[in-house]
Design a protein around this motif. Structure first.
Motif, mmCIF file in Angstrom:
data_model
loop_
_atom_site.group_PDB
_atom_site.id
_atom_site.type_symbol
_atom_site.label_atom_id
_atom_site.label_comp_id
_atom_site.label_asym_id
_atom_site.label_seq_id
_atom_site.Cartn_x
_atom_site.Cartn_y
_atom_site.Cartn_z
ATOM 1 N N ASN A 281 0.823 -1.214 0.000
ATOM 2 C CA ASN A 281 0.000 0.000 0.000
ATOM 3 C C ASN A 281 0.855 1.261 0.000
ATOM 4 O OD1 ASN A 281 -2.443 -1.393 -0.029
ATOM 5 N ND2 ASN A 281 -2.553 -1.511 2.207
ATOM 6 N N ALA A 282 1.973 1.216 0.731
ATOM 7 C CA ALA A 282 2.866 2.380 0.750
ATOM 8 C C ALA A 282 3.437 2.655 -0.639
ATOM 9 C CB ALA A 282 3.993 2.156 1.758
ATOM 10 N N LEU A 283 3.835 1.605 -1.328
ATOM 11 C CA LEU A 283 4.363 1.767 -2.685
ATOM 12 C C LEU A 283 3.271 2.244 -3.642
ATOM 13 C CD1 LEU A 283 6.591 -1.432 -2.821
ATOM 14 C CD2 LEU A 283 7.430 0.922 -2.942
ATOM 15 N N LEU A 284 2.085 1.663 -3.540
ATOM 16 C CA LEU A 284 0.971 2.083 -4.404
ATOM 17 C C LEU A 284 0.614 3.544 -4.160
ATOM 18 C CD1 LEU A 284 -1.355 -1.063 -4.159
ATOM 19 C CD2 LEU A 284 0.044 -0.360 -6.134
ATOM 20 N N ASN A 285 0.667 3.974 -2.913
ATOM 21 C CA ASN A 285 0.352 5.369 -2.575
ATOM 22 C C ASN A 285 1.354 6.344 -3.181
ATOM 23 O OD1 ASN A 285 -1.937 4.692 -1.128
ATOM 24 N ND2 ASN A 285 -0.876 4.615 0.851
ATOM 25 N N HIS A 286 2.539 5.835 -3.520
ATOM 26 C CA HIS A 286 3.557 6.666 -4.179
ATOM 27 C C HIS A 286 3.519 6.492 -5.700
ATOM 28 C CE1 HIS A 286 5.207 7.218 -0.132
ATOM 29 N NE2 HIS A 286 5.944 8.190 -0.629
ATOM 30 N N GLY A 287 2.487 5.834 -6.196
ATOM 31 C CA GLY A 287 2.314 5.700 -7.643
ATOM 32 C C GLY A 287 3.163 4.635 -8.288
ATOM 33 N N VAL A 288 3.646 3.674 -7.497
ATOM 34 C CA VAL A 288 4.531 2.644 -8.036
ATOM 35 C C VAL A 288 3.715 1.503 -8.647
ATOM 36 C CG1 VAL A 288 6.357 0.974 -7.502
ATOM 37 C CG2 VAL A 288 6.300 3.191 -6.326
ATOM 38 N N GLU A 289 4.098 1.093 -9.833
ATOM 39 C CA GLU A 289 3.523 -0.105 -10.453
ATOM 40 C C GLU A 289 4.299 -1.311 -9.923
ATOM 41 O OE1 GLU A 289 3.940 -2.228 -14.712
ATOM 42 O OE2 GLU A 289 3.093 -0.196 -14.811
ATOM 43 N N ILE A 290 3.609 -2.233 -9.271
ATOM 44 C CA ILE A 290 4.262 -3.375 -8.633
ATOM 45 C C ILE A 290 4.073 -4.625 -9.488
ATOM 46 C CG2 ILE A 290 4.371 -4.833 -6.581
ATOM 47 C CD1 ILE A 290 3.192 -2.492 -4.988
ATOM 48 N N ARG A 291 5.170 -5.328 -9.698
ATOM 49 C CA ARG A 291 5.130 -6.611 -10.386
ATOM 50 C C ARG A 291 5.696 -7.658 -9.419
ATOM 51 N NH1 ARG A 291 7.506 -4.518 -16.275
ATOM 52 N NH2 ARG A 291 6.032 -2.758 -16.483
ATOM 53 N N GLY A 292 4.841 -8.597 -9.015
ATOM 54 C CA GLY A 292 5.269 -9.528 -7.982
ATOM 55 C C GLY A 292 4.883 -10.961 -8.242
ATOM 56 N N ASP A 293 5.398 -11.855 -7.380
ATOM 57 C CA ASP A 293 5.089 -13.282 -7.514
ATOM 58 C C ASP A 293 3.693 -13.575 -6.963
ATOM 59 O OD1 ASP A 293 5.340 -13.378 -4.726
ATOM 60 O OD2 ASP A 293 7.421 -14.057 -4.807
ATOM 61 N N GLU A 294 3.318 -14.830 -6.948
ATOM 62 C CA GLU A 294 1.950 -15.203 -6.578
ATOM 63 C C GLU A 294 1.604 -14.815 -5.144
ATOM 64 O OE1 GLU A 294 1.450 -19.325 -7.406
ATOM 65 O OE2 GLU A 294 1.488 -19.061 -9.592
ATOM 66 N N LYS A 295 2.558 -14.924 -4.226
ATOM 67 C CA LYS A 295 2.280 -14.568 -2.834
ATOM 68 C C LYS A 295 1.991 -13.078 -2.707
ATOM 69 C CE LYS A 295 4.852 -18.320 -0.622
ATOM 70 N NZ LYS A 295 5.941 -18.687 0.308
ATOM 71 N N LEU A 296 2.686 -12.274 -3.469
ATOM 72 C CA LEU A 296 2.445 -10.828 -3.440
ATOM 73 C C LEU A 296 1.128 -10.488 -4.133
ATOM 74 C CD1 LEU A 296 6.133 -10.057 -4.074
ATOM 75 C CD2 LEU A 296 4.841 -8.821 -2.335
ATOM 76 N N GLN A 297 0.846 -11.176 -5.227
ATOM 77 C CA GLN A 297 -0.419 -10.941 -5.932
ATOM 78 C C GLN A 297 -1.616 -11.289 -5.043
ATOM 79 O OE1 GLN A 297 -0.453 -12.661 -10.013
ATOM 80 N NE2 GLN A 297 1.772 -12.834 -9.756
ATOM 81 N N ALA A 298 -1.448 -12.284 -4.178
ATOM 82 C CA ALA A 298 -2.539 -12.698 -3.298
ATOM 83 C C ALA A 298 -2.892 -11.622 -2.280
ATOM 84 C CB ALA A 298 -2.166 -13.990 -2.580
ATOM 85 N N LEU A 299 -1.945 -10.716 -2.006
ATOM 86 C CA LEU A 299 -2.161 -9.659 -1.018
ATOM 87 C C LEU A 299 -2.853 -8.442 -1.607
ATOM 88 C CD1 LEU A 299 1.238 -9.770 0.929
ATOM 89 C CD2 LEU A 299 -0.965 -10.704 1.646
ATOM 90 N N SER A 300 -2.771 -8.261 -2.926
ATOM 91 C CA SER A 300 -3.387 -7.092 -3.547
ATOM 92 C C SER A 300 -3.661 -7.362 -5.020
ATOM 93 C CB SER A 300 -2.473 -5.866 -3.423
ATOM 94 O OG SER A 300 -2.972 -4.775 -4.169
ATOM 95 N N SER A 301 -4.851 -7.001 -5.449
ATOM 96 C CA SER A 301 -5.204 -7.151 -6.867
ATOM 97 C C SER A 301 -4.450 -6.169 -7.742
ATOM 98 C CB SER A 301 -6.714 -6.952 -7.046
ATOM 99 O OG SER A 301 -7.093 -5.644 -6.605
ATOM 100 N N SER A 302 -3.811 -5.174 -7.121
ATOM 101 C CA SER A 302 -3.045 -4.175 -7.883
ATOM 102 C C SER A 302 -1.668 -4.679 -8.290
ATOM 103 C CB SER A 302 -2.884 -2.898 -7.050
ATOM 104 O OG SER A 302 -4.131 -2.298 -6.788
#
Length: 419
Positions: A281-302
């Motif tokens: 959420n902190a990264l998203l709030n700074h406008g960062v596009e996140i590309r992550g593995d399945e465990k990270l994807q499970a935490l946020s649809s973004s």
């Protein structure tokens, strides 16, 4: 001989002659010139900003990325930062003439090793007008002459900065040939620079991987190689939550277009399960596009799916690759596979894991509980830098004054001859 070749040879020849003079300047003369350059740069702020706007408009018309436009952009604050760089370099100890070592041989010969200028330094760089000022400051302080070839995208900005520097040099009766701008920004001009062995002592490329590799592969002049920055932040299981989030966000977002910005964040699985959403959420709030593995994807649809290429890319933008790991050993293995030897950071409260990270990784700079953004000549106290070297010969890390010197031996005798 082409007009481009003739013009560049004439410039290089003038630089060679100038280096013989700058190498003899006293510390006082060099420092006074640097302070004059700082004052003149601030006086010329309006002109420099006006010329920079020309480059920015052209860049936008040519669809330059936001990252490149950010590198290209000058502000009053950034110009003041360049001027302060001149002043800080003036305040530093002069390395020229300093004694590295001395000893006496059994035959009575006294030998000493002292620092001397490299001579003429050619610098080829992209979209970074501040490099023009940094290079001029460091080269003058070390008694070198500088032949600067910036990119077409920053031509008007670079020209305005060099014009300002020339005014200061004139005031201090130092030849303008000590700092010259190659006004032809074509590839042919760059190719000619690669062959000027008779006049240039070293070439330094600053820019993307394509530019650096072109110079390394094609130049017949020795190259001080600056490196691409695929930098990592590893958040260990024991990392303090607020500290880890703060460091990761700063490393990625404080200025994403520079080589010491983090491109990949590695997260211990145990830390992720407790704090992953907060970091995301902190990264998203700074406008960062996140590309992550399945465990990270499970935490946020973004979070978008990460690809193998993402782990290798130097985004230089508000994009980040993220990966879950099971241990410090896994994090180190990933960095060894994808890192570029620039800057790596670990956030941990474990002394054992910190030491493992420091001992098993080979990079120009390794950090514990601090942002990667500090790999910088100014932040290291060098006043400015000529680039970040990721090679191991001659210089490594932020290259300040000492990196622009060589040495010579002075041998004193009393009539000794070799038998």
């Amino acid at each position: 001989m082409s007009t481009i070749t003739l013009t560049l040879e004439q410039q290089a020849k003038k630089a060679k002659a100038a280096s013989a003079l700058t190498g003899l300047l006293s510390t006082r003369e060099k420092n006074e010139a640097l302070l004059e350059m700082a004052d003149q740069l601030e006086k010329d702020t309006d002109v420099i900003l006006e010329k920079n706007q020309v480059d920015l408009r052209t860049g936008k018309d040519n669809d330059l990325s936001e990252a490149l436009l950010d590198r290209l952009k000058l502000t009053e604050e950034r110009i003041k930062g360049m001027a302060d760089g001149f002043r800080q370099v003036a305040s530093l100890s002069d390395p020229i003439g300093s004694k590295l070592s001395d000893w006496k041989r059994p035959n009575g010969l006294s030998i000493s090793q002292v620092r001397v200028p490299l001579g003429v330094i050619g610098i080829i760089y992209e979209a970074r007008p501040n490099v023009t000022a940094d290079a001029a400051a460091l080269c003058l302080k070390t008694g070198n002459a500088a032949l600067l070839r910036g990119s077409s995208s920053a031509y008007h900005s670079n020209k305005a900065i060099v014009d300002s520097i020339h005014k200061a040099l004139q005031t201090k009766q130092i030849t303008e040939d000590a700092v010259q701008l190659v006004e032809d920004t074509s590839r042919e001009a760059a190719a000619v620079m690669f062959t000027l062995n008779e006049y240039l002592d070293v070439l330094i490329p600053r820019g993307g991987a394509g530019l650096i590799q072109t110079v390394v592969k094609q130049s017949s002049i020795p190259v001080l190689e600056t490196g691409v920055g695929n930098c990592h932040v590893f958040i260990d299981q024991s990392a303090q939550t607020e500290m880890a989030v703060s460091i990761a966000v700063n490393a990625k977002t404080q200025r994403p277009s520079v080589c010491n910005a983090a491109e990949t964040i590695l997260i211990h699985d145990a830390w992720l399960s407790k704090n992953g959403e907060k970091l995301i959420n902190a990264l998203l709030n700074h406008g960062v596009e996140i590309r992550g593995d399945e465990k990270l994807q499970a935490l946020s649809s973004s979070v978008k799916p990460v690809t193998e290429a993402d782990y290798s890319d130097e985004f230089l933008d508000l994009k980040v690759a993220m990966k879950t790991v099971d241990s410090t050993e896994d994090a180190v293995a990933h960095i060894k596979a994808y890192g570029t030897g620039h800057t790596e950071a670990i956030v941990t409260e474990s002394e054992e894991n910190k030491q493992f990270f420091f001992q098993h990784l080979d990079a120009a700079a390794l950090y514990h509980n601090a942002s990667t953004r500090f790999t910088d000549g100014f932040e290291f106290g060098f006043g400015a830098e000529i680039g970040i070297s990721t090679q191991k010969l001659h210089a490594r890390g932020p290259m300040g004054l000492e990196a622009l010197t060589s040495s010579k031996y002075l041998v004193e005798g009393a009539g000794q001859i070799k038998e």
